[in-house]
Design a protein around this motif. Structure first.
Motif, mmCIF file in Angstrom:
data_model
loop_
_atom_site.group_PDB
_atom_site.id
_atom_site.type_symbol
_atom_site.label_atom_id
_atom_site.label_comp_id
_atom_site.label_asym_id
_atom_site.label_seq_id
_atom_site.Cartn_x
_atom_site.Cartn_y
_atom_site.Cartn_z
ATOM 1 N N ARG A 269 0.870 -1.204 0.000
ATOM 2 C CA ARG A 269 0.000 0.000 0.000
ATOM 3 C C ARG A 269 0.898 1.242 0.000
ATOM 4 O O ARG A 269 0.589 2.279 0.625
ATOM 5 N N GLY A 270 2.023 1.102 -0.647
ATOM 6 C CA GLY A 270 3.010 2.187 -0.652
ATOM 7 C C GLY A 270 2.574 3.323 -1.560
ATOM 8 O O GLY A 270 1.775 3.153 -2.470
ATOM 9 N N THR A 271 3.117 4.511 -1.298
ATOM 10 C CA THR A 271 2.814 5.653 -2.165
ATOM 11 C C THR A 271 4.111 6.293 -2.649
ATOM 12 O O THR A 271 5.134 6.279 -1.950
ATOM 13 N N ILE A 272 4.004 6.857 -3.840
ATOM 14 C CA ILE A 272 5.128 7.610 -4.409
ATOM 15 C C ILE A 272 4.578 8.971 -4.794
ATOM 16 O O ILE A 272 3.578 9.049 -5.513
ATOM 17 N N GLN A 273 5.225 10.034 -4.321
ATOM 18 C CA GLN A 273 4.752 11.367 -4.692
ATOM 19 C C GLN A 273 5.922 12.281 -5.019
ATOM 20 O O GLN A 273 6.869 12.410 -4.230
ATOM 21 N N GLY A 274 5.845 12.905 -6.177
ATOM 22 C CA GLY A 274 6.852 13.900 -6.527
ATOM 23 C C GLY A 274 6.475 15.241 -5.926
ATOM 24 O O GLY A 274 5.312 15.492 -5.621
ATOM 25 N N PHE A 275 7.473 16.114 -5.775
ATOM 26 C CA PHE A 275 7.156 17.446 -5.236
ATOM 27 C C PHE A 275 8.176 18.468 -5.711
ATOM 28 O O PHE A 275 9.286 18.133 -6.120
ATOM 29 N N LEU A 276 7.750 19.717 -5.647
ATOM 30 C CA LEU A 276 8.625 20.850 -5.938
ATOM 31 C C LEU A 276 8.652 21.760 -4.723
ATOM 32 O O LEU A 276 7.588 22.110 -4.190
ATOM 33 N N VAL A 277 9.828 22.158 -4.331
ATOM 34 C CA VAL A 277 9.937 22.991 -3.128
ATOM 35 C C VAL A 277 9.124 24.279 -3.282
ATOM 36 O O VAL A 277 8.582 24.793 -2.309
ATOM 37 N N GLY A 278 9.015 24.761 -4.506
ATOM 38 C CA GLY A 278 8.300 26.013 -4.753
ATOM 39 C C GLY A 278 6.851 25.981 -4.293
ATOM 40 O O GLY A 278 6.248 27.033 -4.041
ATOM 41 N N ASP A 279 6.286 24.790 -4.164
ATOM 42 C CA ASP A 279 4.895 24.683 -3.691
ATOM 43 C C ASP A 279 4.806 24.704 -2.172
ATOM 44 O O ASP A 279 3.709 24.606 -1.622
ATOM 45 N N HIS A 280 5.939 24.793 -1.504
ATOM 46 C CA HIS A 280 5.927 24.623 -0.043
ATOM 47 C C HIS A 280 6.570 25.784 0.697
ATOM 48 O O HIS A 280 7.040 25.617 1.822
ATOM 49 N N TYR A 281 6.593 26.955 0.054
ATOM 50 C CA TYR A 281 7.217 28.101 0.722
ATOM 51 C C TYR A 281 6.444 28.562 1.955
ATOM 52 O O TYR A 281 6.983 29.270 2.803
ATOM 53 N N ASP A 282 5.190 28.117 2.079
ATOM 54 C CA ASP A 282 4.441 28.451 3.304
ATOM 55 C C ASP A 282 5.081 27.797 4.539
ATOM 56 O O ASP A 282 4.792 28.195 5.663
ATOM 57 N N LEU A 283 5.945 26.798 4.323
ATOM 58 C CA LEU A 283 6.630 26.153 5.462
ATOM 59 C C LEU A 283 7.941 26.859 5.828
ATOM 60 O O LEU A 283 8.615 26.444 6.768
ATOM 61 N N ALA A 284 8.296 27.916 5.065
ATOM 62 C CA ALA A 284 9.629 28.516 5.239
ATOM 63 C C ALA A 284 9.831 29.055 6.659
ATOM 64 O O ALA A 284 10.899 28.857 7.254
ATOM 65 N N GLY A 285 8.822 29.721 7.208
ATOM 66 C CA GLY A 285 8.960 30.298 8.555
ATOM 67 C C GLY A 285 9.119 29.198 9.599
ATOM 68 O O GLY A 285 10.000 29.266 10.463
ATOM 69 N N GLU A 286 8.261 28.188 9.498
ATOM 70 C CA GLU A 286 8.328 27.057 10.441
ATOM 71 C C GLU A 286 9.698 26.378 10.340
ATOM 72 O O GLU A 286 10.333 26.068 11.344
ATOM 73 N N TYR A 287 10.150 26.191 9.107
ATOM 74 C CA TYR A 287 11.449 25.530 8.932
ATOM 75 C C TYR A 287 12.587 26.395 9.493
ATOM 76 O O TYR A 287 13.463 25.887 10.217
ATOM 77 N N ALA A 288 12.559 27.695 9.197
ATOM 78 C CA ALA A 288 13.647 28.578 9.656
ATOM 79 C C ALA A 288 13.750 28.536 11.183
ATOM 80 O O ALA A 288 14.850 28.489 11.751
ATOM 81 N N HIS A 289 12.595 28.519 11.831
ATOM 82 C CA HIS A 289 12.566 28.485 13.294
ATOM 83 C C HIS A 289 13.197 27.177 13.808
ATOM 84 O O HIS A 289 14.057 27.186 14.690
ATOM 85 N N LYS A 290 12.768 26.058 13.218
ATOM 86 C CA LYS A 290 13.292 24.767 13.683
ATOM 87 C C LYS A 290 14.776 24.628 13.324
ATOM 88 O O LYS A 290 15.572 24.130 14.119
ATOM 89 N N ALA A 291 15.133 25.067 12.119
ATOM 90 C CA ALA A 291 16.525 24.924 11.684
ATOM 91 C C ALA A 291 17.456 25.699 12.617
ATOM 92 O O ALA A 291 18.539 25.225 12.965
ATOM 93 N N ALA A 292 17.014 26.887 13.034
ATOM 94 C CA ALA A 292 17.854 27.690 13.935
ATOM 95 C C ALA A 292 18.145 26.902 15.217
ATOM 96 O O ALA A 292 19.275 26.875 15.710
ATOM 97 N N GLY A 293 17.124 26.226 15.739
ATOM 98 C CA GLY A 293 17.307 25.420 16.950
ATOM 99 C C GLY A 293 18.229 24.235 16.700
ATOM 100 O O GLY A 293 19.126 23.958 17.509
ATOM 101 N N TRP A 294 18.035 23.558 15.586
ATOM 102 C CA TRP A 294 18.868 22.385 15.288
ATOM 103 C C TRP A 294 20.324 22.782 15.040
ATOM 104 O O TRP A 294 21.254 22.071 15.424
ATOM 105 N N ILE A 295 20.503 23.938 14.387
ATOM 106 C CA ILE A 295 21.878 24.393 14.137
ATOM 107 C C ILE A 295 22.531 24.745 15.476
ATOM 108 O O ILE A 295 23.669 24.383 15.751
#
Ligand code: NAP
Length: 333
Positions: A269-295
């Motif tokens: 029941r596996g899935t394969i999905q392609g993606f483009l980062v350009g469709d996910h810029y709404d995650l940029a703020g969330e990612y920047a916040h988490k990345a700062a902590g991980w760094i």
């Protein structure tokens, strides 16, 4: 004094690009219009996706025009400004790489703080590269705590972020593949991967089964081809594959055969999905916040490989296709 230089595409590569496909030329002097800035580029990105733009086949991104400067991510210092809100001395991230100097509307640039991170980080782990890893794992592959994750191209820019972010988000085991023993050692010794192999050491399906004897929940695909087929073969029940890239086929002159084992997805029941980062810029703020902590806590580190000078930009680009890089490949201008 000579004018700033830029790299133009002068012919479309067939198969592997060669230096003859490009020309380094002086750019024509340009006056600033109201609202524009002049940027002395300090660092520019060379990315595998640029290979696609060198062809004129229909794709998600416009092909590069022949006889014109190519473009791509860059960070530089503003040396002249006719725009409110952007001052001389600011550093900006923008899309006019492949040239020593860029003239653009200030609205197409984002001011970045080079006192908190070097300019290059905004093209890598804090930029499109890091967001690609984060969006692919969280939104596309639906990463869950305890998942076993496999990533190909693991010592590259996206791949090395994928492995570390997967760990930081609770993956139980992270496996990477790369093109040399030196890169494998880097994954194991520096980036916290649990297992890694060089895909040049045997059949990917065998090497993967050895590294993930109990199978995979998530495969983050940067490579395509035999890696994808191997991952389908090792997928567990409900496994998810995020197709980020397929660098093993970018220079093919004929379409590569698809995976021969797609029917396994029925059992898993596996899935394969392609993606483009350009469709996910709404995650940029969330990612920047988490990345700062991980760094800050050391769970996300990033290597960079530099080539120096616009006259070596094409070498850098060819190098990323060949695998000369560990981490993000960049050109220092
Ligand atoms: N979907 C999106 O929005 C998106 C965004 C960014 C990037 N991408 C894709 O993500 C992938 C990684 O991009 P990146 O910028 O991080 O580049 P990268 O991984 O830093 O560099 C590319 C790497 O690919 C490997 N490679 C080259 N030929 C190969 C082959 N035949 N088989 C296996 N590996 C091969 C090389 O490393 P080895 O020494 O290990 O071979 C090379 O270092 C690319 O496929 C790119 O197109 C997609």
């Amino acid at each position: 004094m000579s004018n700033p230089r830029e790299v133009q595409l002068v012919s479309r590569p067939v198969g592997w690009p060669t230096p003859e496909n490009f020309a380094l030329v002086e750019s024509a002097p340009t006056e600033l219009a109201q609202g524009q800035i002049r940027v002395r580029n300090e660092v520019m990105s060379v990315d595998p996706y640029m290979r696609g733009r060198m062809s004129d086949a229909k794709s998600y991104a416009e092909p590069y025009a022949l006889g014109e400067a190519m473009h791509g991510g860059a960070v530089g210092e503003v040396v002249e400004s006719r725009a409110d809100g952007v001052a001389v001395g600011d550093h900006v991230l923008h899309g006019l790489g492949w040239r020593e100097e860029a003239v653009l509307d200030a609205t197409s640039a984002r001011v970045v703080d080079t006192s908190v991170a070097p300019a290059s980080a905004y093209l890598g782990v804090l930029g499109m590269t890091g967001l690609t890893a984060y969006a692919g794992l969280t939104r596309v592959a639906g990463l869950k705590e305890g998942d076993v994750v496999f990533v190909s191209g693991a010592a590259g820019a996206v791949g090395s972020a994928v492995g570390q972010i997967a760990k930081a988000l609770g993956a139980s085991r992270v496996i990477g593949s790369a093109g040399s023993q030196e890169k494998v050692d880097h994954l194991l010794d520096d980036l916290g991967f649990d297992a890694a192999f060089s895909y040049k050491d045997g059949r990917v399906s065998d090497l993967l089964r050895e590294a993930a004897p109990d199978g995979l929940d998530v495969y983050f695909d940067n490579v395509g081809g035999d890696h994808l087929e191997a991952a389908i073969g090792s997928l567990r029940l409900g496994g998810r594959i995020a197709i980020c890239g397929a660098i093993s086929v970018y220079n093919n002159t004929e379409a590569a055969p698809g995976p021969r084992n797609l029917a396994r997805l029925i059992q898993t029941r596996g899935t394969i999905q392609g993606f483009l980062v350009g469709d996910h810029y709404d995650l940029a703020g969330e990612y920047a916040h988490k990345a700062a902590g991980w760094i800050a806590d050391g769970s996300l580190t990033s290597r960079e490989t530099f080539v120096d000078g616009i006259d070596h930009a094409v070498d850098g680009f060819l190098g990323v296709l060949r695998g000369d890089n560990v981490g993000k490949m960049l050109v220092r201008l």
